[in-house]
Design an enzyme around this catalytic site. Structure first.
Site, PDB file in Angstrom:
ATOM      1  N   GLU A  70       0.322  -1.474   0.337  1.00 55.53           N
ATOM      2  CA  GLU A  70      -0.150   0.073   0.165  1.00 55.53           C
ATOM      3  C   GLU A  70       0.687   0.723   0.468  1.00 55.53           C
ATOM      4  O   GLU A  70       0.198   2.261  -0.963  1.00 55.53           O
ATOM      5  CB  GLU A  70      -1.101   0.187   1.279  1.00 55.53           C
ATOM      6  CG  GLU A  70      -1.897  -1.326   1.390  1.00 55.53           C
ATOM      7  CD  GLU A  70      -1.919  -2.750   1.263  1.00 55.53           C
ATOM      8  OE1 GLU A  70      -0.467  -2.404   2.275  1.00 55.53           O
ATOM      9  OE2 GLU A  70      -2.670  -2.996   1.462  1.00 55.53           O
ATOM     10  N   HIS A 139     -11.345  -4.951   9.721  1.00 57.71           N
ATOM     11  CA  HIS A 139     -12.336  -4.732   8.811  1.00 57.71           C
ATOM     12  C   HIS A 139     -12.813  -4.227   8.419  1.00 57.71           C
ATOM     13  O   HIS A 139     -14.159  -5.175   7.727  1.00 57.71           O
ATOM     14  CB  HIS A 139     -11.481  -6.459   7.832  1.00 57.71           C
ATOM     15  CG  HIS A 139     -10.550  -7.149   7.377  1.00 57.71           C
ATOM     16  ND1 HIS A 139      -9.298  -7.406   8.230  1.00 57.71           N
ATOM     17  CD2 HIS A 139      -9.972  -7.279   5.946  1.00 57.71           C
ATOM     18  CE1 HIS A 139      -8.445  -7.602   7.781  1.00 57.71           C
ATOM     19  NE2 HIS A 139      -8.618  -7.788   6.126  1.00 57.71           N
TER      20      HIS A 139
END
Lengths: 336, 327
Positions: A70, A139
């Site tokens: 990322e 998440h």
């Protein structure tokens, strides 16, 4: 008019912008899927299937699968934007911002200002968020407030397929870095909104009055707008007149629409799925207290999850986030 | 397939057989619980049983293991109780994490399992710090951190290998290269195609091993663990393995790989290979292996009953454990 899903709406926007502007590219984990395997083109089409089919139309040079890096690919998005592209970067889940926060908050947000307004960063980051998937603390977060803290970033949260399409297109065409937060519950809803086939943009920074009313203002953000509308139906059936504002854009924020509504209804509930401390709900509450204090019949009410991470266990998770019932209960407290 | 001769004891070999079988049976049952809607999707470790089993067979109970989003096999290999694991998957109060962490976050400090982690690459620096603690406190403990080929492209691995090398930390970086980061093949995403080679830039040994051979894993990790325990520093092991299922429950892996490839790896199944080895070398007989199967199945069934009969956490549990104290 035709009705399409949230996922299709985002997908249509991306397809049109890629078709009309060759500078638009997409990068992210599995946005095509299958890496370089030519017989496995479009294996995934994005972790949320938002980019399904695009690699077949625009090729791997413009729909780029990335390694799980990322910091690398979000940072590359910043650089590519500064040098003339209009990249759309997919940050799978918003919690993963932790891996690449430096690129978002130190580079994307600040370059235009630090460089004296001479370098633009027309980057779009799209990311998924929201509780309800039994996915635990890493998440399921709904994180947008933290990004509104940073000058230089624009933050938008669609609440339905119609504004998702218009906002996605506006984000790609915007010359500033924009983060578009896509709630996973909204992606799963049946299509009920009319969505034009032709491209259109909605103004970033403008809230929408979803329904006018006179007794109470409910302010929703993304999925909580959906909840506010559901709650309003029940409350209206009991004789109350409810105004529902869909905030849509958190930075910039449409202060005028909020203040005008609250001055009219004199009561307000802000429904926000992000953490309660230093949140956008707290910010809105402060705004109302400062600018409409004398009009209020009651203090601004915030509905947030508690100050805890998102639990895994389903019964705990269902207690965690705001829902229709908590909105109705709090509304009745103010109205009766 | 011919396995190399080895000096692994019969007890260890049978322990490894039982562990791998238990992992597979546990995962099979966990998938059934998921199919019944009791948990919403999980990352199955079926196919990858040999990697943590071979390594954990050499670890002491107070050595540390840290894992990933796909970590049930790490937990079982390190000795976490099946009952509490299954209860955790179902979000029950009796789970390893009291139902708060779930399938991606199982932790049991008493067993040296310092947690699975849902963010790719996120646990590698944490493990490095765990190893630092052991070194500073001179405890002689070793830390093993598992991660996938996907995480090998995260900066966190590279920063951690550098730290561990300059400080000679007692840590083993174990990459389970199952060939896919979600749907992205490693031959596309890993420059140079070798993860083990990445160790050389940090002056630490990098070993590639057949991750479907528990005996090969055992041999490689023995060297690495001895190196760590004797204060010589870290090792990177790249174990070539294969996940039989998709990335998560709803993923159809044939969208990005072929049946031919799946069959190739299934023919090299780690459990079947050890079984053949045990029988052909007359280390044990079929009757004994059947008994091990029955015992493993029973422990999984007991765990499943325990989990299903356990209560959900009380509502007030939502607010506990955020801090140690907060006043």
């Amino acid at each position: 008019m035709r009705k399409i899903s949230y996922i299709q709406a985002i997908n249509e926007s991306l397809r049109h912008e890629m078709k009309s502007n060759e500078n638009v590219i997409i990068m992210g984990e599995d946005v095509a899927g299958g890496g370089s395997r030519d017989d496995k083109l479009d294996a995934w089409g994005g972790p949320m299937r938002l980019t399904k089919g695009l690699v077949k139309e625009f090729g791997r040079d413009r729909v780029k699968d990335t390694p799980i890096s990322e910091a690398g690919f979000v940072g590359a998005g910043v650089g590519a934007a500064a040098a003339g592209l209009r990249p759309v970067v997919d940050l799978m889940y918003v919690s993963f911002y932790g891996v690449c926060a430096d690129q978002i908050t130190n580079n994307a947000a600040k370059i235009h200002y630090m460089f004296g307004g001479k370098v633009k960063v027309p980057l779009t980051i799209m990311t998924a968020m929201g509780v309800g998937g039994n996915k635990a603390a890493q998440h399921s977060e709904t994180l947008y407030s933290i990004f509104t803290h940073f000058p230089g970033l624009k933050c938008i949260v669609p609440s339905n397929p119609y504004n998702a399409k218009g906002l996605m297109t506006a984000a790609i065409r915007d010359d500033d870095p924009v983060i578009i937060f896509n709630n996973r519950q909204l992606m799963g809803l049946k299509p009920t909104y009319d969505v034009p086939e032709d491209p259109y943009t909605l103004k970033i920074g403008k809230a929408n009055i979803e329904k006018p009313g006179t007794d109470l203002t409910l302010i929703g953000i993304g999925y909580t707008t959906y909840l506010c509308l559901e709650a309003a139906k029940i409350l209206e059936s009991k004789g109350f007149s409810i105004e529902v504002i869909d905030l849509i854009s958190l930075s910039p924020m449409d202060e005028e629409t909020i203040i005008k509504s609250v001055k009219k209804t004199k009561k307000v509930i802000i429904v926000d799925e992000d953490y309660p401390r230093c949140s956008i709900a707290a910010d809105i509450s402060a705004l109302i207290s400062e600018q409409a204090f004398d009009y209020l019949d009651a203090p601004p009410k915030r509905i947030n999850p508690p100050h805890t991470p998102v639990p895994y266990s389903k019964p705990l998770e269902s207690l965690y986030a705001p829902n229709k019932e908590t909105i109705i209960k709090n509304a009745k407290n103010l109205l009766e | 397939m011919k396995e190399h001769s080895t000096e692994i004891s019969k007890t260890t070999l049978l322990w490894m057989y039982e562990k791998m079988l238990t992992i597979r049976l546990f995962e099979t049952q966990a998938n059934r619980e998921a199919d019944a809607g009791k948990l919403l999707g999980m990352h199955s470790s079926i196919g990858q049983e040999a990697v943590p089993t071979g390594i954990c067979s050499l670890l002491e109970s107070n050595d540390y293991v840290l894992g990933t989003h796909r970590s049930h096999h790490h937990c079982i290999a390190k000795g976490v109780e099946l009952k509490n694991m299954m209860a955790e998957l179902l979000g029950k109060a009796t789970g390893t994490n009291k139902g708060k962490g779930g399938t991606m976050h199982i932790a049991d400090i008493n067993k040296g399992m310092l947690g699975a982690n849902g963010v790719v690459g996120s646990n590698i620096p944490v493990a490095t710090g765990v190893a630092l603690s052991a070194k500073i406190k001179n405890t002689n403990q070793v830390t093993v951190v598992f991660f996938g080929d996907g995480a090998s492209s995260q900066g966190s691995l590279h920063e951690s290998m550098n730290l561990a090398s300059i400080w000679d930390l007692p840590i083993i970086f174990v990459c389970e290269n199952n060939l896919y980061a979600e749907s992205t093949p490693y031959e596309y995403a890993v420059a140079g195609k070798s993860i083990a080679d990445r160790a050389s830039g940090y002056k630490i040994p990098g070993i590639t091993v057949d991750g479907q051979s528990v005996i090969d894993i055992y041999k490689s990790s023995k060297i690495a663990i001895e190196r760590a325990r004797s204060g010589k520093g870290p090792t990177l092991i790249e174990a070539k393995t294969y996940r039989y299922k998709g990335h998560f429950g709803a993923d159809n892996p044939l969208s990005y790989r072929t049946e031919t490839e799946e069959n190739y790896y299934k023919e090299r199944d780690c459990i079947e290979r050890l079984k053949k080895y045990l029988l052909s070398n007359e280390i044990t007989n079929q009757e004994n292996l059947d008994k091990i199967y029955e015992k493993s199945l029973e422990s999984v069934n007991e765990a499943t009953d325990f989990a299903n009969e356990s209560p959900f956490p009380a509502p007030e549990e939502l607010f506990s454990d955020v801090y140690v104290s907060y006043k």
